[in-house]
Design a protein around this motif. Structure first.
Motif, PDB file in Angstrom:
ATOM      1  N   PRO A  23       0.816  -1.207   0.000  1.00 44.92           N
ATOM      2  CA  PRO A  23       0.000   0.000   0.000  1.00 44.92           C
ATOM      3  C   PRO A  23       0.860   1.273   0.000  1.00 44.92           C
ATOM      4  CG  PRO A  23       0.066  -0.904   2.191  1.00 44.92           C
ATOM      5  CD  PRO A  23       0.817  -1.868   1.296  1.00 44.92           C
ATOM      6  N   GLY A  24       2.150   1.147   0.306  1.00 46.24           N
ATOM      7  CA  GLY A  24       3.056   2.285   0.345  1.00 46.24           C
ATOM      8  C   GLY A  24       3.935   2.328  -0.893  1.00 46.24           C
ATOM      9  N   SER A  25       4.429   3.513  -1.194  1.00 49.61           N
ATOM     10  CA  SER A  25       5.216   3.737  -2.402  1.00 49.61           C
ATOM     11  C   SER A  25       6.502   4.484  -2.074  1.00 49.61           C
ATOM     12  CB  SER A  25       4.407   4.584  -3.399  1.00 49.61           C
ATOM     13  OG  SER A  25       3.183   3.977  -3.703  1.00 49.61           O
ATOM     14  N   VAL A  26       7.348   4.613  -3.094  1.00 52.32           N
ATOM     15  CA  VAL A  26       8.527   5.468  -3.010  1.00 52.32           C
ATOM     16  C   VAL A  26       8.407   6.552  -4.061  1.00 52.32           C
ATOM     17  CG1 VAL A  26      10.046   3.687  -2.067  1.00 52.32           C
ATOM     18  CG2 VAL A  26       9.936   4.030  -4.548  1.00 52.32           C
ATOM     19  N   ILE A  27       8.978   7.701  -3.741  1.00 50.27           N
ATOM     20  CA  ILE A  27       9.084   8.797  -4.697  1.00 50.27           C
ATOM     21  C   ILE A  27      10.556   9.184  -4.773  1.00 50.27           C
ATOM     22  CG2 ILE A  27       8.634  11.257  -5.049  1.00 50.27           C
ATOM     23  CD1 ILE A  27       5.846  10.880  -4.083  1.00 50.27           C
ATOM     24  N   PHE A  28      11.014   9.447  -5.957  1.00 48.21           N
ATOM     25  CA  PHE A  28      12.353   9.979  -6.169  1.00 48.21           C
ATOM     26  C   PHE A  28      12.271  10.915  -7.358  1.00 48.21           C
ATOM     27  CE2 PHE A  28      12.030   5.808  -8.172  1.00 48.21           C
ATOM     28  CZ  PHE A  28      12.370   6.075  -9.489  1.00 48.21           C
ATOM     29  N   GLY A  29      13.313  11.651  -7.583  1.00 47.43           N
ATOM     30  CA  GLY A  29      13.296  12.549  -8.723  1.00 47.43           C
ATOM     31  C   GLY A  29      14.270  13.684  -8.581  1.00 47.43           C
ATOM     32  N   LYS A  30      13.983  14.753  -9.252  1.00 52.79           N
ATOM     33  CA  LYS A  30      14.801  15.958  -9.233  1.00 52.79           C
ATOM     34  C   LYS A  30      14.027  17.025  -8.465  1.00 52.79           C
ATOM     35  CE  LYS A  30      17.258  19.087 -12.304  1.00 52.79           C
ATOM     36  NZ  LYS A  30      17.514  19.441 -13.708  1.00 52.79           N
ATOM     37  N   GLY A  31      14.666  17.582  -7.438  1.00 51.44           N
ATOM     38  CA  GLY A  31      14.015  18.616  -6.656  1.00 51.44           C
ATOM     39  C   GLY A  31      13.035  18.108  -5.628  1.00 51.44           C
ATOM     40  N   VAL A  32      13.028  16.799  -5.345  1.00 55.65           N
ATOM     41  CA  VAL A  32      12.101  16.255  -4.351  1.00 55.65           C
ATOM     42  C   VAL A  32      12.766  16.005  -2.997  1.00 55.65           C
ATOM     43  CG1 VAL A  32      10.572  15.210  -6.068  1.00 55.65           C
ATOM     44  CG2 VAL A  32      12.393  13.847  -5.064  1.00 55.65           C
ATOM     45  N   SER A  33      14.102  16.098  -2.943  1.00 59.96           N
ATOM     46  CA  SER A  33      14.814  15.873  -1.691  1.00 59.96           C
ATOM     47  C   SER A  33      16.127  16.641  -1.698  1.00 59.96           C
ATOM     48  CB  SER A  33      15.107  14.376  -1.507  1.00 59.96           C
ATOM     49  OG  SER A  33      15.878  14.153  -0.343  1.00 59.96           O
ATOM     50  N   ASP A  34      16.490  17.161  -0.531  1.00 59.50           N
ATOM     51  CA  ASP A  34      17.792  17.797  -0.361  1.00 59.50           C
ATOM     52  C   ASP A  34      18.815  16.821   0.223  1.00 59.50           C
ATOM     53  OD1 ASP A  34      16.999  20.293  -1.323  1.00 59.50           O
ATOM     54  OD2 ASP A  34      16.343  20.975   0.659  1.00 59.50           O
ATOM     55  N   ALA A  35      18.384  15.615   0.547  1.00 56.76           N
ATOM     56  CA  ALA A  35      19.282  14.623   1.132  1.00 56.76           C
ATOM     57  C   ALA A  35      20.287  14.129   0.088  1.00 56.76           C
ATOM     58  CB  ALA A  35      18.474  13.448   1.686  1.00 56.76           C
ATOM     59  N   ALA A  36      21.421  13.655   0.570  1.00 51.15           N
ATOM     60  CA  ALA A  36      22.454  13.121  -0.318  1.00 51.15           C
ATOM     61  C   ALA A  36      21.957  11.836  -0.975  1.00 51.15           C
ATOM     62  CB  ALA A  36      23.728  12.840   0.471  1.00 51.15           C
TER      63      ALA A  36
END
Length: 147
Positions: A50-63
């Motif tokens: 039921p849970g997902s992951v999101i990634f991309g450009k500009g979605v996180s400031d983490a390394a």
């Protein structure tokens, strides 16, 4: 009030490489929203989750690669590991904790092979995505009461 965990944000360096990796694992692509040159959000969901992951450009400031301890619960650790290996993931060997409890970070206290009694919650395997975000497979065959 119910509160459901829905999304984990994965910091990645190369969006298309990450997208190809998760697609190869057989995860469902839910979205790919590019908004100009500075933002792109890609969402994937593991089979049966039921849970997902999101990634991309500009979605996180983490390394990139700094997300660790992301768990995928499976009913058969060896079958899940074999499937991920077939799909191109570099999954480590199945292990359990020397003290028979939740495993420690890194490789401390790891004993090769599944839990000798095959107790639910006690067998693990680990892999990383191309950026180093760390995933752990955990075998759960019977949930604790109330779960």
């Amino acid at each position: 009030m119910d509160m459901r965990f829905e999304i984990a944000v994965l910091p990645v360096a190369d969006v298309d490489r990450a997208k190809a990796f998760y697609k190869a694992l057989g995860w469902r692509e839910d979205a790919d929203f590019p908004l100009g040159d500075d933002f792109r959000a890609v969402q994937f969901t593991p089979p049966g989750s039921p849970g997902s992951v999101i990634f991309g450009k500009g979605v996180s400031d983490a390394a990139p690669g700094s997300a660790q301890g992301l768990y995928l619960v499976v009913p058969d650790i060896e079958a899940a590991r074999a499937e991920l290996l077939e799909r191109g993931a570099e999954v480590g060997e199945v292990f359990h904790d020397a003290d028979g409890v939740f495993h420690r970070p890194g490789a401390r206290n790891r004993v090769p092979g599944p839990d000798p009694e095959r107790r639910s919650y006690c067998s693990f395997a680990a892999f990383s995505d191309p950026d180093g975000n760390g995933w752990v497979l955990q075998e759960i065959t019977e949930r604790l009461p109330g779960r």
